[in-house]
Write an enzyme that holds these catalytic residues in place. Sequence first.
Site, PDB file in Angstrom:
ATOM      1  N   SER A 271       0.517  -1.216   0.046  1.00 52.51           N
ATOM      2  CA  SER A 271       0.049   0.106   0.223  1.00 52.51           C
ATOM      3  C   SER A 271       0.611   1.074  -0.046  1.00 52.51           C
ATOM      4  O   SER A 271       0.814   2.218   0.634  1.00 52.51           O
ATOM      5  CB  SER A 271      -1.398  -0.006   1.278  1.00 52.51           C
ATOM      6  OG  SER A 271      -0.226  -0.044   2.665  1.00 52.51           O
ATOM      7  N   GLY A 272       2.071   1.506  -0.905  1.00 55.50           N
ATOM      8  CA  GLY A 272       2.885   2.451  -0.675  1.00 55.50           C
ATOM      9  C   GLY A 272       1.994   3.117  -1.946  1.00 55.50           C
ATOM     10  O   GLY A 272       0.364   2.655  -2.831  1.00 55.50           O
ATOM     11  N   VAL A 273       2.307   3.955  -2.929  1.00 50.85           N
ATOM     12  CA  VAL A 273       2.389   5.224  -3.844  1.00 50.85           C
ATOM     13  C   VAL A 273       1.237   4.234  -5.018  1.00 50.85           C
ATOM     14  O   VAL A 273       0.474   4.402  -5.909  1.00 50.85           O
ATOM     15  CB  VAL A 273       2.954   5.802  -4.526  1.00 50.85           C
ATOM     16  CG1 VAL A 273       4.744   5.591  -5.170  1.00 50.85           C
ATOM     17  CG2 VAL A 273       2.314   6.697  -5.625  1.00 50.85           C
TER      18      VAL A 273
ATOM     19  N   GLN B 211      11.605  12.474   0.017  1.00 48.69           N
ATOM     20  CA  GLN B 211      11.676  13.912   0.301  1.00 48.69           C
ATOM     21  C   GLN B 211      11.382  14.938  -0.821  1.00 48.69           C
ATOM     22  O   GLN B 211      10.551  15.177  -0.602  1.00 48.69           O
ATOM     23  CB  GLN B 211      13.088  13.795   1.178  1.00 48.69           C
ATOM     24  CG  GLN B 211      13.151  13.028   2.479  1.00 48.69           C
ATOM     25  CD  GLN B 211      14.560  12.755   3.017  1.00 48.69           C
ATOM     26  OE1 GLN B 211      15.276  14.132   2.079  1.00 48.69           O
ATOM     27  NE2 GLN B 211      14.642  12.813   4.091  1.00 48.69           N
ATOM     28  N   GLY B 212      12.653  14.065  -1.095  1.00 47.09           N
ATOM     29  CA  GLY B 212      13.040  15.392  -2.758  1.00 47.09           C
ATOM     30  C   GLY B 212      11.090  16.272  -3.267  1.00 47.09           C
ATOM     31  O   GLY B 212      11.913  17.209  -3.763  1.00 47.09           O
TER      32      GLY B 212
ATOM     33  N   GLU C 120      16.944  18.715  -7.935  1.00 43.64           N
ATOM     34  CA  GLU C 120      17.671  17.349  -7.846  1.00 43.64           C
ATOM     35  C   GLU C 120      18.489  16.991  -9.425  1.00 43.64           C
ATOM     36  O   GLU C 120      18.939  17.804 -10.230  1.00 43.64           O
ATOM     37  CB  GLU C 120      16.603  16.050  -8.199  1.00 43.64           C
ATOM     38  CG  GLU C 120      15.867  17.019  -6.458  1.00 43.64           C
ATOM     39  CD  GLU C 120      14.883  15.963  -6.089  1.00 43.64           C
ATOM     40  OE1 GLU C 120      15.057  15.097  -4.785  1.00 43.64           O
ATOM     41  OE2 GLU C 120      13.382  15.843  -6.533  1.00 43.64           O
TER      42      GLU C 120
ATOM     43  N   ASP D 136       9.827  -8.889  -0.700  1.00 44.82           N
ATOM     44  CA  ASP D 136       9.136  -9.961  -0.638  1.00 44.82           C
ATOM     45  C   ASP D 136       8.708 -10.572  -2.231  1.00 44.82           C
ATOM     46  O   ASP D 136       8.308 -11.393  -2.736  1.00 44.82           O
ATOM     47  CB  ASP D 136       7.920  -9.795  -0.048  1.00 44.82           C
ATOM     48  CG  ASP D 136       8.900  -9.350   1.286  1.00 44.82           C
ATOM     49  OD1 ASP D 136       9.705 -10.098   2.008  1.00 44.82           O
ATOM     50  OD2 ASP D 136       7.956  -8.903   2.718  1.00 44.82           O
TER      51      ASP D 136
ATOM     52  N   HIS E  65      22.399   6.348  -2.748  1.00 44.08           N
ATOM     53  CA  HIS E  65      21.951   7.424  -2.859  1.00 44.08           C
ATOM     54  C   HIS E  65      23.575   8.409  -2.584  1.00 44.08           C
ATOM     55  O   HIS E  65      23.817   7.670  -0.745  1.00 44.08           O
ATOM     56  CB  HIS E  65      20.836   7.792  -1.744  1.00 44.08           C
ATOM     57  CG  HIS E  65      20.445   9.584  -2.235  1.00 44.08           C
ATOM     58  ND1 HIS E  65      21.142  10.062  -1.586  1.00 44.08           N
ATOM     59  CD2 HIS E  65      19.215   9.817  -2.636  1.00 44.08           C
ATOM     60  CE1 HIS E  65      20.689  11.776  -2.151  1.00 44.08           C
ATOM     61  NE2 HIS E  65      19.513  11.518  -2.582  1.00 44.08           N
TER      62      HIS E  65
ATOM     63  N   ARG F 276      23.338  10.485  -9.516  1.00 46.58           N
ATOM     64  CA  ARG F 276      23.158   9.848  -8.589  1.00 46.58           C
ATOM     65  C   ARG F 276      24.703   9.163  -7.907  1.00 46.58           C
ATOM     66  O   ARG F 276      25.907   9.016  -7.190  1.00 46.58           O
ATOM     67  CB  ARG F 276      22.006   9.101  -7.861  1.00 46.58           C
ATOM     68  CG  ARG F 276      21.282  10.077  -7.368  1.00 46.58           C
ATOM     69  CD  ARG F 276      20.490   9.580  -6.877  1.00 46.58           C
ATOM     70  NE  ARG F 276      19.339  10.250  -6.434  1.00 46.58           N
ATOM     71  CZ  ARG F 276      18.103  10.646  -5.947  1.00 46.58           C
ATOM     72  NH1 ARG F 276      17.515   9.235  -6.062  1.00 46.58           N
ATOM     73  NH2 ARG F 276      17.196  10.761  -6.208  1.00 46.58           N
TER      74      ARG F 276
ATOM     75  N   HIS G 206      19.788   3.009  -1.702  1.00 48.31           N
ATOM     76  CA  HIS G 206      17.828   3.970  -1.862  1.00 48.31           C
ATOM     77  C   HIS G 206      17.467   2.930  -2.503  1.00 48.31           C
ATOM     78  O   HIS G 206      16.542   2.766  -1.959  1.00 48.31           O
ATOM     79  CB  HIS G 206      18.879   4.953  -2.096  1.00 48.31           C
ATOM     80  CG  HIS G 206      18.035   5.695  -2.077  1.00 48.31           C
ATOM     81  ND1 HIS G 206      17.254   6.205  -1.034  1.00 48.31           N
ATOM     82  CD2 HIS G 206      17.606   6.923  -3.027  1.00 48.31           C
ATOM     83  CE1 HIS G 206      16.454   7.540  -1.876  1.00 48.31           C
ATOM     84  NE2 HIS G 206      16.137   7.656  -2.689  1.00 48.31           N
TER      85      HIS G 206
ATOM     86  N   GLU H  39       8.680   0.127  -7.095  1.00 47.67           N
ATOM     87  CA  GLU H  39       9.518   0.176  -6.993  1.00 47.67           C
ATOM     88  C   GLU H  39       9.975  -1.603  -7.237  1.00 47.67           C
ATOM     89  O   GLU H  39      10.564  -2.139  -7.747  1.00 47.67           O
ATOM     90  CB  GLU H  39       9.564   0.685  -5.672  1.00 47.67           C
ATOM     91  CG  GLU H  39      12.220   0.470  -5.605  1.00 47.67           C
ATOM     92  CD  GLU H  39      13.076   1.173  -4.045  1.00 47.67           C
ATOM     93  OE1 GLU H  39      11.722   1.666  -3.851  1.00 47.67           O
ATOM     94  OE2 GLU H  39      13.617   0.730  -4.088  1.00 47.67           O
TER      95      GLU H  39
ATOM     96  N   ARG I  46      18.604   5.447 -11.603  1.00 44.60           N
ATOM     97  CA  ARG I  46      17.454   6.119 -11.311  1.00 44.60           C
ATOM     98  C   ARG I  46      17.545   7.872 -11.288  1.00 44.60           C
ATOM     99  O   ARG I  46      18.659   8.081 -10.227  1.00 44.60           O
ATOM    100  CB  ARG I  46      16.346   5.499 -10.654  1.00 44.60           C
ATOM    101  CG  ARG I  46      15.147   6.852 -10.304  1.00 44.60           C
ATOM    102  CD  ARG I  46      14.483   6.154  -9.149  1.00 44.60           C
ATOM    103  NE  ARG I  46      14.592   6.303  -7.746  1.00 44.60           N
ATOM    104  CZ  ARG I  46      14.373   7.294  -7.219  1.00 44.60           C
ATOM    105  NH1 ARG I  46      14.203   8.412  -7.193  1.00 44.60           N
ATOM    106  NH2 ARG I  46      15.025   7.161  -5.966  1.00 44.60           N
TER     107      ARG I  46
ATOM    108  N   LEU J  14       8.995   7.918  -7.600  1.00 41.04           N
ATOM    109  CA  LEU J  14       7.509   8.204  -7.321  1.00 41.04           C
ATOM    110  C   LEU J  14       6.813   8.701  -8.876  1.00 41.04           C
ATOM    111  O   LEU J  14       5.367   7.705  -8.856  1.00 41.04           O
ATOM    112  CB  LEU J  14       7.125   9.600  -6.389  1.00 41.04           C
ATOM    113  CG  LEU J  14       7.925   9.129  -4.956  1.00 41.04           C
ATOM    114  CD1 LEU J  14       7.947  10.460  -3.975  1.00 41.04           C
ATOM    115  CD2 LEU J  14       7.280   8.918  -4.497  1.00 41.04           C
TER     116      LEU J  14
END
Length: 555
Positions: free
Chosen positions: A21-23, A59-60, A128, A232, A253, A302, A358, A382, A393, A399
């Site tokens: 149940s993430g984005v 965050q960003g 970013e 999982d 990261h 990155r 990350h 992800e 990435r 997101l």
Amino acid sequence: MTGPVPASGRSSAFDVVVLGSGVAGLVAALDLLDARPDLRVAVVDKGAMGTVGSTPLAQGGLAAAVGPDDSPELHAADTLRAGDGLGDRQAVRVMSEEGPDRVADLVRRGAAFDRRDVPGGPFALAREGGQSVARSVRAVDATGAEIFRALSAAAAGRITRVQGMGCALVQPLPGGPVRGVWVLLDEVAEAPGAPAQSPGLACLRAGAVLLASGGCGGLYAATTNREGSTADGVALAAAAGAALIDLEFVQFHPTGLRVDGAAGAQRLLLTEALRGAGAVLRDAGGRRFMVGLHPDAELAPRFVVTRGILDQPGGAWLDATALDPAVLAAEFPTVLAGVRAAGYDLSAEPVPVEPTQHYFVGGVATDLDGATSLPGLFAAGEAACTGVHGANRMAGNSLLQSAVFAHRAALALAGDLPAPEQTRRELAAEADPPPPALSPAGSVAGSAALRAELRSAMSAGAGAVRTAEGLDDALKALDAVAHALGGRPAADRDGIELASLVRVGRLIVRSATLRQESRGVHWRADAPLREPAWDGVRLRVGEAAHVPRPTGGVW
Ligand SMILES: Cc1cc2nc3c(=O)[nH]c(=O)nc-3n(C[C@H](O)[C@H](O)[C@H](O)COP(=O)(O)OP(=O)(O)OC[C@H]3O[C@@H](n4cnc5c(N)ncnc54)[C@H](O)[C@@H]3O)c2cc1C
């Protein structure tokens, strides 16, 4: 509509079960129900809402071409550049073009992103790493928490939420269609609008399953992910024979907070948006070492910054002291508080940082509509891999890709699934699936020590810097952990997570061993150059009953 309440020892039938149940999971469930309100959708998560997964930590920001100086073409070009020659052009085009619409969807669902000047005005965008213009839509430095708040509020009462550990896919024939998920239910007390749940194994049968179970940070000794990010869903897909892809690409990261002697593995992230706002990186002597290493200095992709930091023998520090303290307090309150809790003052002193695991770039191979190589099995977020990130990435694209490809998966499912009565009839006609082979709960002796062994082996051998010898050592250590675990995972969260970590860790090591070059986040110290022979080659692992789209280098 909400569906039946799953009960321990019983099976219940849904049209779609979403794992996570993430984005990605919430966008998929909500967009599916918008398109097909007749469907019964269950969302299973192994923890209480908001306390698990990476989404609430982001965050960003979320990258999308919504600024006046931006365009989907520019976004695509930046993404392909950051992907170091391996990005899937079609996936990148789709993501860049559909990004602005998905931002509009999130706003429609109630996400309050920062605006310039006036409420409802243009977005206040952050710049970013890898972005040639400011592109990240944000909510100060807690963008993921705001997206999660809006999506979970929108989902309340519309989905059947199940708290428990997905531990196996229901697959009547080996390598055949997926028809549900076995779940170890948690004990949950009754809450307003949600019935009580008793513990035990339950079978959630379904017309289709969508894996949205997040990343693999639990494999490493230092990670920005929460403890429960244990790959999982990728492990369940692998066990069922689905194809996985790009597993060697695990992103570190550059600026996780360096903490010596920390108890757990989770580390505070110092968002890239800080560097976008003017923070710089310094070596032990105070020198800005990224200047001269890349034209974009601290805002290089990155993996470039990560390599720059790892080349500093005395370590690296993030220096935000030149930023106006009022701007820091207004725009980065979450990071400021986290850094303060660790004993540093970001506005007054440089803070020690180090590359920290990350993001899992690879995952379950999907086409652009979330379909995996197994009928009935979809993946997004992800846990999935469309190839959009290539070998690295870019900031803000996780997101975004989660929202874009979860939405597309929802539309594909809405178009494909029959009426609920037909699915119920079909499931009723199928024989009861046998439960997964599990050992008794609590039967793994010394599981904390095994987890620690596994993490240090992966960090040492399959971390930000790799060699053939180090990878071989990591594989031997993982084999030893697998041996200690025995053939059947214990019937508890710890046992299932450990089994996932070992399965996916071994596959990451295998892929990283095969790719004898350095590209993006995969850095082989014994093969330090990007090799033209590997251009366009993507390593695909596992059986594929049907291949969504051709990719190079299938094995
Ligand atoms: C500190 C941090 C900052 C970040 N900042 C940004 C950013 O600014 N911009 C950006 O684009 N990306 C960012 N990312 C990455 C981004 O947040 C994630 O990639 C994205 O949120 C993943 O979403 P998801 O829905 O795929 O998975 P998640 O949000 O991780 O959700 C997965 C869910 O699946 C559940 N689950 C897993 N396994 C099981 C199981 N067996 N049974 C039941 N449930 C299970 C988990 O409990 C979890 O709730 C950041 C990540 C971190 C860790």
